[in-house]
Design a protein around this motif. Structure first.
Motif, PDB file in Angstrom:
ATOM      1  N   LEU A 135       0.566  -1.076  -0.204  1.00 19.26           N
ATOM      2  CA  LEU A 135       0.055   0.413  -0.193  1.00 19.26           C
ATOM      3  C   LEU A 135       0.577   1.662  -0.084  1.00 19.26           C
ATOM      4  O   LEU A 135       0.170   1.997   0.564  1.00 19.26           O
ATOM      5  CB  LEU A 135      -0.617   0.254   1.178  1.00 19.26           C
ATOM      6  CG  LEU A 135      -2.311  -0.990   1.331  1.00 19.26           C
ATOM      7  CD1 LEU A 135      -2.884  -1.052   2.611  1.00 19.26           C
ATOM      8  CD2 LEU A 135      -3.500  -0.963   0.315  1.00 19.26           C
ATOM      9  N   GLY A 136       2.180   1.260  -0.210  1.00 19.40           N
ATOM     10  CA  GLY A 136       2.986   2.318   0.107  1.00 19.40           C
ATOM     11  C   GLY A 136       3.176   3.214   1.194  1.00 19.40           C
ATOM     12  O   GLY A 136       3.509   3.839   1.284  1.00 19.40           O
ATOM     13  N   LEU A 137       2.805   2.350   2.672  1.00 19.08           N
ATOM     14  CA  LEU A 137       2.772   2.836   3.037  1.00 19.08           C
ATOM     15  C   LEU A 137       4.134   3.258   4.364  1.00 19.08           C
ATOM     16  O   LEU A 137       4.714   2.025   4.431  1.00 19.08           O
ATOM     17  CB  LEU A 137       1.951   1.690   4.430  1.00 19.08           C
ATOM     18  CG  LEU A 137       0.615   2.093   3.925  1.00 19.08           C
ATOM     19  CD1 LEU A 137      -0.658   1.372   5.288  1.00 19.08           C
ATOM     20  CD2 LEU A 137       0.081   3.551   3.687  1.00 19.08           C
ATOM     21  N   LYS A 138       4.415   4.124   5.163  1.00 21.27           N
ATOM     22  CA  LYS A 138       5.631   4.070   5.963  1.00 21.27           C
ATOM     23  C   LYS A 138       5.543   3.043   7.267  1.00 21.27           C
ATOM     24  O   LYS A 138       4.086   2.792   8.024  1.00 21.27           O
ATOM     25  CB  LYS A 138       6.216   5.302   6.402  1.00 21.27           C
ATOM     26  CG  LYS A 138       5.837   6.550   5.686  1.00 21.27           C
ATOM     27  CD  LYS A 138       6.700   7.640   5.984  1.00 21.27           C
ATOM     28  CE  LYS A 138       7.802   8.556   4.633  1.00 21.27           C
ATOM     29  NZ  LYS A 138       7.581   9.736   4.814  1.00 21.27           N
ATOM     30  N   LEU A 139       6.421   2.699   7.315  1.00 24.84           N
ATOM     31  CA  LEU A 139       6.418   1.683   9.349  1.00 24.84           C
ATOM     32  C   LEU A 139       7.064   1.498  10.111  1.00 24.84           C
ATOM     33  O   LEU A 139       8.554   1.606   9.667  1.00 24.84           O
ATOM     34  CB  LEU A 139       6.052   0.253   8.630  1.00 24.84           C
ATOM     35  CG  LEU A 139       5.517  -0.767   9.761  1.00 24.84           C
ATOM     36  CD1 LEU A 139       4.784  -0.646  10.445  1.00 24.84           C
ATOM     37  CD2 LEU A 139       5.445  -2.346   9.071  1.00 24.84           C
TER      38      LEU A 139
END
Length: 170
Positions: A135-139
């Motif tokens: 999803l292209g989310l930072k983590l």
């Protein structure tokens, strides 16, 4: 739709050993509150420092879950559901900590973002970092607030794509 995404980090194998809790509250598709709190668990034994980096020294002067819950429980009030990645783990920790502290568990059902990612995007593997990559989310994995933010954003992404969440609530 109002929900709260949450993530616990634990000190040891006991479900009562919460040492960090991240909570993200979402109302009408918008993140409206975020909390990241360290918790003093009932034992000084830390088996999972190698995973999350939290030590007894970091949390020794923090509040216990029983002391902290009255401050955090309003984030869960009026929610339609609670979201967590591998929700059975976080549900067990929340149930155990609430029971031992003499506090009521939020009455909302849980939505597991592992199951959501498998059904919505047919993803495998579905570890949190895999879903975030998709999803292209930072983590910053195993930081409770980062993990809770990721869960909230996974739910919001599925909702934007029109995926029905109701069948996954338990």
């Amino acid at each position: 739709m109002n929900f709260a995404a949450l993530d616990f980090e634990t000190a040891d194998s006991g479900a009562d050993s919460a040492c960090q809790l991240g909570v993200v509250r979402v109302e009408d598709g918008r993140i409206v509150a975020q909390e990241n709190r360290y918790i003093r668990p009932p034992r000084q034994t830390f088996l999972f420092t190698y995973i999350h980096g939290i030590t007894w020294e970091r949390v020794a002067k923090e509040k216990t879950f029983a002391q902290l819950w009255p401050e955090l429980s309003p984030l869960f009030a009026g929610t339609d559901f609670l979201a967590a990645h591998n929700a059975s783990f976080d549900r067990r920790v929340l149930e155990t900590c609430c029971a031992k502290a003499g506090h009521d568990m939020p009455p909302a059902p849980f939505l597991c973002t592992v199951k959501l990612a498998r059904r919505a995007w047919n993803l495998r593997p579905t570890k949190l970092h895999n879903v975030c990559d998709h999803l292209g989310l930072k983590l910053k994995h195993h930081d409770a607030l980062s993990d809770a933010l990721a869960c909230a954003n996974i739910v919001l992404a599925a909702e934007r794509e029109g995926f029905l969440l109701q069948p996954l609530l338990s």
